[in-house]
Design a protein around this motif. Sequence first.
Motif, PDB file in Angstrom:
ATOM      1  N   ILE A 150      18.773   8.350   7.173  1.00 54.63           N
ATOM      2  CA  ILE A 150      17.781   7.439   7.752  1.00 54.63           C
ATOM      3  C   ILE A 150      16.487   7.412   6.940  1.00 54.63           C
ATOM      4  O   ILE A 150      15.692   6.477   7.071  1.00 54.63           O
ATOM      5  N   TYR A 151      16.267   8.383   6.077  1.00 57.42           N
ATOM      6  CA  TYR A 151      15.049   8.381   5.252  1.00 57.42           C
ATOM      7  C   TYR A 151      15.112   7.313   4.156  1.00 57.42           C
ATOM      8  O   TYR A 151      14.100   6.991   3.552  1.00 57.42           O
ATOM      9  N   GLN A 152      16.319   6.836   3.874  1.00 56.35           N
ATOM     10  CA  GLN A 152      16.530   5.798   2.851  1.00 56.35           C
ATOM     11  C   GLN A 152      15.983   6.229   1.481  1.00 56.35           C
ATOM     12  O   GLN A 152      15.421   5.418   0.738  1.00 56.35           O
ATOM     13  N   ASN A 153      16.166   7.508   1.180  1.00 57.30           N
ATOM     14  CA  ASN A 153      15.704   8.003  -0.119  1.00 57.30           C
ATOM     15  C   ASN A 153      16.752   8.864  -0.828  1.00 57.30           C
ATOM     16  O   ASN A 153      16.436   9.562  -1.791  1.00 57.30           O
ATOM     17  N   GLU A 154      17.996   8.805  -0.344  1.00 59.05           N
ATOM     18  CA  GLU A 154      19.022   9.656  -0.961  1.00 59.05           C
ATOM     19  C   GLU A 154      19.232   9.314  -2.437  1.00 59.05           C
ATOM     20  O   GLU A 154      19.475  10.216  -3.251  1.00 59.05           O
ATOM     21  N   ILE A 155      19.120   8.045  -2.799  1.00 61.16           N
ATOM     22  CA  ILE A 155      19.328   7.668  -4.212  1.00 61.16           C
ATOM     23  C   ILE A 155      18.257   8.282  -5.113  1.00 61.16           C
ATOM     24  O   ILE A 155      18.595   8.969  -6.090  1.00 61.16           O
ATOM     25  N   PRO A 156      16.955   8.097  -4.844  1.00 59.74           N
ATOM     26  CA  PRO A 156      15.967   8.742  -5.709  1.00 59.74           C
ATOM     27  C   PRO A 156      16.008  10.271  -5.655  1.00 59.74           C
ATOM     28  O   PRO A 156      15.762  10.938  -6.668  1.00 59.74           O
ATOM     29  N   VAL A 157      16.332  10.830  -4.499  1.00 57.81           N
ATOM     30  CA  VAL A 157      16.470  12.293  -4.402  1.00 57.81           C
ATOM     31  C   VAL A 157      17.602  12.769  -5.305  1.00 57.81           C
ATOM     32  O   VAL A 157      17.455  13.737  -6.074  1.00 57.81           O
ATOM     33  N   GLY A 158      18.738  12.070  -5.241  1.00 55.41           N
ATOM     34  CA  GLY A 158      19.875  12.427  -6.083  1.00 55.41           C
ATOM     35  C   GLY A 158      19.575  12.270  -7.561  1.00 55.41           C
ATOM     36  O   GLY A 158      19.980  13.110  -8.387  1.00 55.41           O
ATOM     37  N   GLN A 159      18.843  11.215  -7.897  1.00 57.02           N
ATOM     38  CA  GLN A 159      18.484  11.000  -9.305  1.00 57.02           C
ATOM     39  C   GLN A 159      17.575  12.122  -9.813  1.00 57.02           C
ATOM     40  O   GLN A 159      17.727  12.594 -10.941  1.00 57.02           O
ATOM     41  N   ALA A 160      16.634  12.541  -8.990  1.00 57.68           N
ATOM     42  CA  ALA A 160      15.727  13.619  -9.393  1.00 57.68           C
ATOM     43  C   ALA A 160      16.495  14.918  -9.630  1.00 57.68           C
ATOM     44  O   ALA A 160      16.229  15.647 -10.596  1.00 57.68           O
ATOM     45  N   ILE A 161      17.463  15.188  -8.770  1.00 55.86           N
ATOM     46  CA  ILE A 161      18.275  16.400  -8.938  1.00 55.86           C
ATOM     47  C   ILE A 161      19.115  16.298 -10.209  1.00 55.86           C
ATOM     48  O   ILE A 161      19.168  17.232 -11.018  1.00 55.86           O
ATOM     49  N   SER A 162      19.759  15.146 -10.400  1.00 58.48           N
ATOM     50  CA  SER A 162      20.635  14.967 -11.564  1.00 58.48           C
ATOM     51  C   SER A 162      19.863  15.067 -12.877  1.00 58.48           C
ATOM     52  O   SER A 162      20.367  15.598 -13.867  1.00 58.48           O
ATOM     53  N   LYS A 163      18.637  14.546 -12.882  1.00 57.90           N
ATOM     54  CA  LYS A 163      17.850  14.515 -14.116  1.00 57.90           C
ATOM     55  C   LYS A 163      17.002  15.773 -14.329  1.00 57.90           C
ATOM     56  O   LYS A 163      16.311  15.886 -15.346  1.00 57.90           O
ATOM     57  N   SER A 164      17.066  16.700 -13.387  1.00 53.63           N
ATOM     58  CA  SER A 164      16.219  17.893 -13.480  1.00 53.63           C
ATOM     59  C   SER A 164      16.707  18.891 -14.529  1.00 53.63           C
ATOM     60  O   SER A 164      15.934  19.720 -15.002  1.00 53.63           O
ATOM     61  N   GLY A 165      18.005  18.801 -14.853  1.00 61.06           N
ATOM     62  CA  GLY A 165      18.571  19.774 -15.775  1.00 61.06           C
ATOM     63  C   GLY A 165      18.965  21.076 -15.098  1.00 61.06           C
ATOM     64  O   GLY A 165      19.496  21.989 -15.735  1.00 61.06           O
ATOM     65  N   ILE A 166      18.710  21.170 -13.794  1.00 65.72           N
ATOM     66  CA  ILE A 166      19.064  22.379 -13.036  1.00 65.72           C
ATOM     67  C   ILE A 166      20.504  22.243 -12.554  1.00 65.72           C
ATOM     68  O   ILE A 166      20.879  21.206 -12.010  1.00 65.72           O
ATOM     69  N   PRO A 167      21.341  23.254 -12.762  1.00 60.04           N
ATOM     70  CA  PRO A 167      22.725  23.167 -12.297  1.00 60.04           C
ATOM     71  C   PRO A 167      22.789  22.848 -10.804  1.00 60.04           C
ATOM     72  O   PRO A 167      22.019  23.409 -10.012  1.00 60.04           O
TER      73      PRO A 167
END
Length: 268
Positions: free
Chosen positions: A39-56
């Motif tokens: 419902i926060y409608q932010n899963e896409i940017p949250v996922g992108q931040a995780i994917s691009k962080s370089g953290i496993p």
Amino acid sequence: MMHIPAIGMGTYRLTDQVAFDSVSMALKAGYRHIDTATIYQNEIPVGQAISKSGIPRDDIFLTTKVWMNNLSAKNFIDSVKVSLDNLDTSYVDLLLIHWPSPNNQVPMSEYLSLLANARAMGLTQYIGVSNFTINQMKTAMDLLPREHILTNQIEIHPYLQNKKLVDFCQSRHILVTAYMPFAVGQALKDDTIIQIANLHNATPSQIILAWMDSKNLIAIPSSSKQANLENNLLYTQIELTNHECQLIDSLDKKQRIADPDFAPDWDE
């Protein structure tokens, strides 16, 4: 049982670029626990931040939640798969029921069975609930093995301490996760908390987080400012006295912020 990292990054009200930037800053600062929801409608940017962080991915504890309109058998598993696609991950670490179905429109037995199925399918490692009352927790514990309910995520801050529900969960080895730990900023302006912060050469947010830690609560504060994100992590350096904790305990005034018309009958 898995223990959720004691502090996480909440993402409620953060959207689009702000959500991406905030999660990116949090991960860079050292957070390894990120909380979101359909419902926060932010899963896409949250996922992108995780994917691009370089953290496993396995080093990050990621939580999302199933919204009320997806609790039925028709929608539940599909909605979880959409969340995983949005988050660019094959699993979440924790999947929560965001709110109990109002007036039991979808029977709890139905959606908790589906929650367990999501776990069995490998879509999530752990499962839990959010905004459940004591009576609803009792029902959930009858429907699921107690050890499968990792947490109940509820509103907790100095002005709403939810003691009965916290005691109930913790006495049954169910972790309690506190959302809105600063009462949407109100508690950060409290004279008592500011005075304690001054004694410790700390920020009010650090004092509140240290107080929560003394009660074995997991906190998921939200911020879009790098300095706040970094400062919040330093709460572990603060050791409050029993008297200071009691002073914060005395601030409880049952002030509930998240109380929509579909909320259950609260315990206090």
